[in-house]
Design a protein around this motif. Structure first.
Motif, short mmCIF file in Angstrom:
data_model
loop_
_atom_site.label_atom_id
_atom_site.label_comp_id
_atom_site.label_asym_id
_atom_site.label_seq_id
_atom_site.Cartn_x
_atom_site.Cartn_y
_atom_site.Cartn_z
N ARG A 1 3.65 33.33 -112.34
CA ARG A 1 3.64 34.17 -113.53
C ARG A 1 2.24 34.36 -114.12
N ARG A 2 1.22 33.85 -113.44
CA ARG A 2 -0.12 33.88 -114.01
C ARG A 2 -0.88 35.19 -113.82
N PRO A 3 -0.70 35.95 -112.74
CA PRO A 3 -1.52 37.16 -112.57
C PRO A 3 -1.38 38.14 -113.74
N ALA A 4 -2.51 38.69 -114.16
CA ALA A 4 -2.54 39.65 -115.26
C ALA A 4 -2.08 41.02 -114.78
N ALA A 5 -1.67 41.87 -115.70
CA ALA A 5 -1.19 43.21 -115.36
C ALA A 5 -2.25 44.01 -114.62
N ASN A 6 -3.52 43.77 -114.91
CA ASN A 6 -4.61 44.54 -114.30
C ASN A 6 -5.21 43.85 -113.08
N CYS A 7 -4.50 42.88 -112.51
CA CYS A 7 -5.01 42.18 -111.35
C CYS A 7 -5.13 43.12 -110.15
N ASP A 8 -5.95 42.72 -109.19
CA ASP A 8 -6.00 43.42 -107.91
C ASP A 8 -4.99 42.74 -106.99
N PRO A 9 -3.91 43.41 -106.60
CA PRO A 9 -2.89 42.75 -105.78
C PRO A 9 -3.41 42.29 -104.42
N TYR A 10 -4.48 42.91 -103.92
CA TYR A 10 -5.08 42.40 -102.68
C TYR A 10 -5.66 41.01 -102.91
N ALA A 11 -6.39 40.84 -104.02
CA ALA A 11 -7.01 39.55 -104.31
C ALA A 11 -5.94 38.48 -104.56
N VAL A 12 -4.87 38.86 -105.26
CA VAL A 12 -3.82 37.90 -105.61
C VAL A 12 -3.05 37.45 -104.37
N THR A 13 -2.60 38.40 -103.56
CA THR A 13 -1.83 38.02 -102.37
C THR A 13 -2.70 37.28 -101.36
N CYS A 14 -3.97 37.65 -101.27
CA CYS A 14 -4.89 36.96 -100.37
C CYS A 14 -5.05 35.51 -100.78
N GLU A 15 -5.30 35.27 -102.07
CA GLU A 15 -5.48 33.91 -102.56
C GLU A 15 -4.21 33.09 -102.37
N MET A 16 -3.06 33.73 -102.58
CA MET A 16 -1.78 33.04 -102.39
C MET A 16 -1.61 32.62 -100.93
N ALA A 17 -1.95 33.51 -100.00
CA ALA A 17 -1.81 33.18 -98.58
C ALA A 17 -2.78 32.09 -98.16
N VAL A 18 -4.02 32.14 -98.67
CA VAL A 18 -5.01 31.13 -98.33
C VAL A 18 -4.55 29.75 -98.80
N THR A 19 -4.05 29.68 -100.03
CA THR A 19 -3.64 28.39 -100.60
C THR A 19 -2.37 27.84 -99.95
N CYS A 20 -1.37 28.69 -99.79
CA CYS A 20 -0.03 28.20 -99.43
C CYS A 20 0.29 28.29 -97.94
N GLU B 1 12.09 22.56 -99.77
CA GLU B 1 11.03 21.61 -99.43
C GLU B 1 9.71 22.35 -99.22
N HIS B 2 9.77 23.49 -98.57
CA HIS B 2 8.57 24.28 -98.31
C HIS B 2 8.07 24.95 -99.60
N ILE B 3 9.00 25.32 -100.47
CA ILE B 3 8.62 25.88 -101.77
C ILE B 3 7.88 24.83 -102.58
N GLU B 4 8.42 23.62 -102.63
CA GLU B 4 7.79 22.55 -103.40
C GLU B 4 6.43 22.17 -102.81
N LYS B 5 6.29 22.24 -101.52
CA LYS B 5 5.01 21.96 -100.86
C LYS B 5 3.98 23.01 -101.26
N ALA B 6 4.40 24.29 -101.29
CA ALA B 6 3.49 25.36 -101.70
C ALA B 6 3.07 25.20 -103.16
N ILE B 7 4.00 24.83 -104.02
CA ILE B 7 3.67 24.64 -105.43
C ILE B 7 2.69 23.49 -105.61
N GLU B 8 2.85 22.44 -104.84
CA GLU B 8 1.92 21.31 -104.94
C GLU B 8 0.51 21.76 -104.53
#
Length: 385
Positions: A359-378, A287-294
């Motif tokens: 599966r969207r982050p590119a190989a050359n992504c900055d993992p700080y930017a990616v994990t930060c955005e993920m935490a902000v959104t979800c 349920e929490h996974i589906e909420k994060a995806i939404e």
């Protein structure tokens, strides 16, 4: 000299790439090198400071001597570097600050020597524009009560110093994709020596590398880092990239994180991120996974902009809806679907708890930017509720 001068001037009707004249360290006598590396160094310790440059992709490093082995980051002094030479400052005010944030064992110079990951600050002690760790760490502190776990799957491609894919025929192309994923054999697994050495070097360093495999495109490989809690996964991924480039340097090969290194019917390279919180890992956590995806579905464009260092331009070449990718223009999710933006693993769908994969982050992504955005959104909303 006469011949080389002639080649520089384009004489004799010859047109040759400069890469054909590269002499790399891989051609040097490694046994002779080992003679010097094995010399005793007394109480002294070599500490290599490593940082992200102004491109947001490149890594820089320099080494200093300390009078004794540091036991923690607290024992490491701040240092400076010339930011005008790394795209991080103007020449008239070029000193930038290196702030040690995480320390690892050095797999190249061996104990007691260290590798140290650093944040970059301006002379005002504000974060440099390329320093996404500072913001990420603040967000991770806010959500730490949720016990966020991250794992990242780093894909990369091996090239010669001339830019030609390692192991590919000089003329023409290798056999089509299908033979190479998790493969074995000299005609399909190109560069395993590098992969094995990188794996061992990461383990020695204390990097939380958890696996590796050959990828779908020949000369393309993947390794995984994590699961780690909070900021740690990005620290470890950046250091694993540094170790990868150093190992490749010894072999005279280049590792590129370009998201689409070869045009045509070849897979691109991503850096998929696996995400969970304590509530997702508990019974009925689906349920929490589906909420994060939404939540992610409502901020697709914002995520695309931070999933590569160029605001999504790199991922345009990769996220085409083909070659195990979703379209960059559309958000999608599904169980065991590698063509979706978000994949829920089959086991998670069956057990109704666990994690999801973006599966969207590119190989050359900055993992700080990616994990930060993920935490902000979800996660931030859950903290505030």
């Amino acid at each position: 000299m006469f011949i080389l001068d002639g080649l520089r001037a384009g004489s004799f009707g010859l047109h040759m790439e400069w890469s054909q004249f590269y002499i790399t360290d891989s051609s040097l006598n490694k046994a002779l090198r080992q003679q010097y590396l094995s010399l005793p160094q007394g109480p002294f310790c070599q500490v290599t400071y490593i940082w992200i440059d102004g491109s947001g992709e490149g890594l820089r490093n320099k080494t200093r001597t300390m009078e004794s082995e540091p036991k923690s980051v607290a024992d490491l002094p701040e240092w400076t570097f010339d930011g005008s030479s790394t795209g991080q400052s103007e020449g008239h005010n070029s000193d930038m600050l290196l702030i040690p944030v995480r320390m690892f064992r050095d797999p190249f110079l061996l104990d007691p020597n260290k590798l140290v990951l650093c944040e970059v600050l301006k002379h005002t002690r504000e974060p440099a524009e390329s320093n996404h760790r500072n913001k990420c760490n603040k967000v991770m502190e806010k959500v730490k009560g949720l016990q966020p776990w991250f794992g990242m799957e780093q894909e990369y491609t091996l090239l010669g110093v001339d830019g030609h894919p390692y192991g590919w025929p000089r003329l023409g192309f290798p056999k089509p994709q299908g033979l190479y994923y998790c493969s074995v054999g000299a005609d399909r697994a190109f560069g395993r020596d590098i992969v094995d050495c990188h794996y061992k070097a990461c383990l020695y360093a204390g990097i939380k590398i958890t696996g590796t495999n050959a990828e779908v495109m020949p000369s393309q490989w993947e390794y995984q880092v994590g699961p780690c809690e909070g900021i740690e996964v990005a620290d470890h991924l950046w250091m694993s990239r540094f170790v990868l480039h150093r190992v490749c340097e010894d072999f005279g090969v280049v590792a590129t994180l370009d998201p689409k290194p070869m045009v045509g019917d070849w897979n691109g390279a991503g850096c998929h991120i696996n995400v969970s919180t304590a509530s997702m890992r508990e019974e009925e956590g689906i349920e929490h996974i589906e909420k994060a995806i939404e939540k992610l579905s409502r901020r697709h464009e914002e995520h695309i902009r931070v999933y590569d260092p160029h605001g999504g331009e790199d991922n345009k070449r990769r996220l085409t809806g083909r070659h195990e990718t979703s379209s960059i223009h559309d958000f999608s999710a599904g169980v065991a679907n590698r063509g979706a933006s978000i994949r829920i693993p089959r086991q998670v769908g069956q057990e109704k708890c666990g994690y999801f994969e973006d599966r969207r982050p590119a190989a050359n992504c900055d993992p700080y930017a990616v994990t930060c955005e993920m935490a902000v959104t979800c996660m931030l909303d859950d903290v505030h509720e």
